[in-house]
Design an enzyme around this catalytic site. Sequence first.
Site, short mmCIF file in Angstrom:
data_model
loop_
_atom_site.label_atom_id
_atom_site.label_comp_id
_atom_site.label_asym_id
_atom_site.label_seq_id
_atom_site.Cartn_x
_atom_site.Cartn_y
_atom_site.Cartn_z
N ARG A 71 13.30 5.61 57.19
CA ARG A 71 12.66 6.36 56.11
C ARG A 71 13.01 5.67 54.80
NH1 ARG A 71 14.79 11.02 52.88
NH2 ARG A 71 13.01 12.00 51.84
N HIS A 110 10.20 9.40 45.48
CA HIS A 110 11.62 9.76 45.57
C HIS A 110 12.23 9.56 44.19
CE1 HIS A 110 15.14 10.19 48.58
NE2 HIS A 110 15.65 10.33 47.37
N ASN A 164 15.98 18.21 54.38
CA ASN A 164 17.24 17.57 53.97
C ASN A 164 18.30 18.66 53.90
OD1 ASN A 164 15.76 15.27 53.68
ND2 ASN A 164 16.05 15.05 51.46
N1 LIG Z 1 26.13 21.56 46.75
N2 LIG Z 1 25.26 20.91 47.10
N3 LIG Z 1 24.32 20.25 47.19
C1 LIG Z 1 23.66 19.71 48.29
C2 LIG Z 1 22.54 18.77 47.86
C3 LIG Z 1 22.07 18.92 46.45
C4 LIG Z 1 20.79 18.23 46.21
N4 LIG Z 1 20.89 16.74 46.36
C5 LIG Z 1 20.36 16.14 47.42
O1 LIG Z 1 19.89 16.78 48.32
C6 LIG Z 1 20.33 14.62 47.45
C7 LIG Z 1 19.37 14.02 48.32
C8 LIG Z 1 18.50 12.88 47.81
O2 LIG Z 1 17.26 12.83 48.49
C9 LIG Z 1 19.19 11.51 47.96
O3 LIG Z 1 18.49 10.56 47.19
C10 LIG Z 1 20.65 11.62 47.56
O4 LIG Z 1 21.26 10.33 47.54
C11 LIG Z 1 21.34 12.54 48.57
C12 LIG Z 1 22.85 12.62 48.34
O5 LIG Z 1 23.11 13.27 47.13
C13 LIG Z 1 20.74 13.91 48.56
#
Ligand SMILES: N=[N+]=NCCCCNC(=O)[C@@H]1[C@H]2[C@H](O)[C@@H](O)[C@H](O)[C@@H](CO)[C@@H]12
Length: 465
Positions: free
Chosen positions: A94, A138, A305
């Site tokens: 992905r 994204h 996610n």
């Molecule tokens: N408490 N708490 N919070 C849980 C998650 C909060 C929202 N952030 C995401 O989901 C981001 C998603 C993103 O697609 C990716 O680009 C990021 O690198 C990952 C890691 O951060 C995750």
Amino acid sequence: MTLSMGVSGGISEETAGTGEVIFPEGFVWGTATASYQIEGAANEDGRGPSIWDTFSRTPGKVFAGHTGDVACDHYHRYRDDVAMMADLGVQAYRFSMAWPRIQPDGSGPVNPRGLDFYDRLVDELHGHGITPLVTLYHWDLPQALEDRGGWTSRETAERFAEYAAVAYGRLGDRIATWTTLNEPWCSSFLGYGAGVHAPGRTDPGAAFAAVHHLLLGHGLAVAELRAAGAAQVGITLNLAPISGDDPEAVAHIDGLQNRIFLDPVLRGEYPADVVERARRFTDWSFVRDGDLDIIGAPIDVLGVNYYSPTAVRLRAGQPANPVHPGSEGIAFVQGDEEKTAMGWSVKPSGLTELLTRVSRDYPGTPLIITENGAAFDDVLADGRVADERRIAFLDGHFRAAHAAIAAGADLRGYFVWSLMDNFEWAEGYAKRFGLVHVDYASQRRTPKDSALWYREVIRRNGLQA
Ligand SMILES: N=[N+]=NCCCCNC(=O)[C@@H]1[C@H]2[C@H](O)[C@@H](O)[C@H](O)[C@@H](CO)[C@@H]12
């Protein structure tokens, strides 16, 4: 191979926590990344500036002033990265396309060199037998569109659909699964509400307008992709189980985190309670007749996610959490579970709860875990990263996903976040989520123990006792 192909085969007996666990035949195991987080080459081959180029250059917004200018230099190293994925047995990958590479100003002239990169990448993936799953957005919105209102403007939704058609026109013959957006919750509430993500605005009303125009962009893009003949279309949402003793507090946060996206996309309506609570911040006048029909057009797969659950309780005098408009009096609490390097609670059972809830409340749409993973303070020593905590994290979450399948969830695949350490948004390069370690000075990749462990999971299509 399409990612929402039916899976066959029975489910082995669920052994809680330790026994052998085998996933259904045809279950897809992958890894995930995103353009701004890994590509680098920010000013190369005609790429235009994105809101994250702007935001990361704004003092104080990103840890130590880190930017995505170089990142993992994937733009130049993609062949080796794909070969590395193949060596790890990854079945699907992905990735996201950078809108500013394909349309530098977000509209009008197409940059063929931008499309050429994804052409090469997809051909490299197919050459190694790896199935591509693409995310069209994204978070790297062309800055030129933000200058005209960004996601608070209906025009951006319309330009997004045009971009989707351009991307599909070049790559639709080689990519079967197209997801429109990654985590509109982050783009809207973190980017326009709390200001902790690009474009850094702090206006709850703008956040709700962004929610709508992101979803409208999704719906308009789905229509373009369908018209062009896309095999599978979907969207990726970051979702979380919400727990707490006060039903009103739970409903409020569940509405803003989950239902404000799930209901429009899968039911063609906004949740009435969320609409009412939000009237403090918006009159919803940006919603036009017919929009919800566009947004609610059927999709083939829902990307989920999951990282961590959310727990809330009432607390007198608690100020609103800027990420959650109107959350005065609601405290976000954490249990004594293990925490990752991000400070997020590790709770695999939250994944089972989430998947079974989505399957129950929104039946009929196949699910894919498009992101799950964790940041830990990895140490590279003697050419090895012994990331036992990440192995334990993934083992637990794989078992939790299997429990959801056993309970009836139509889960088709699992993409670990992330293939390699990368630019972790406001945290810059300080947080490492990768299965593969990246030394940013040398750009050397080193598969962590978790990558070697994951290779065995994929080979076995499950977990050992
Ligand atoms: N408490 N708490 N919070 C849980 C998650 C909060 C929202 N952030 C995401 O989901 C981001 C998603 C993103 O697609 C990716 O680009 C990021 O690198 C990952 C890691 O951060 C995750």
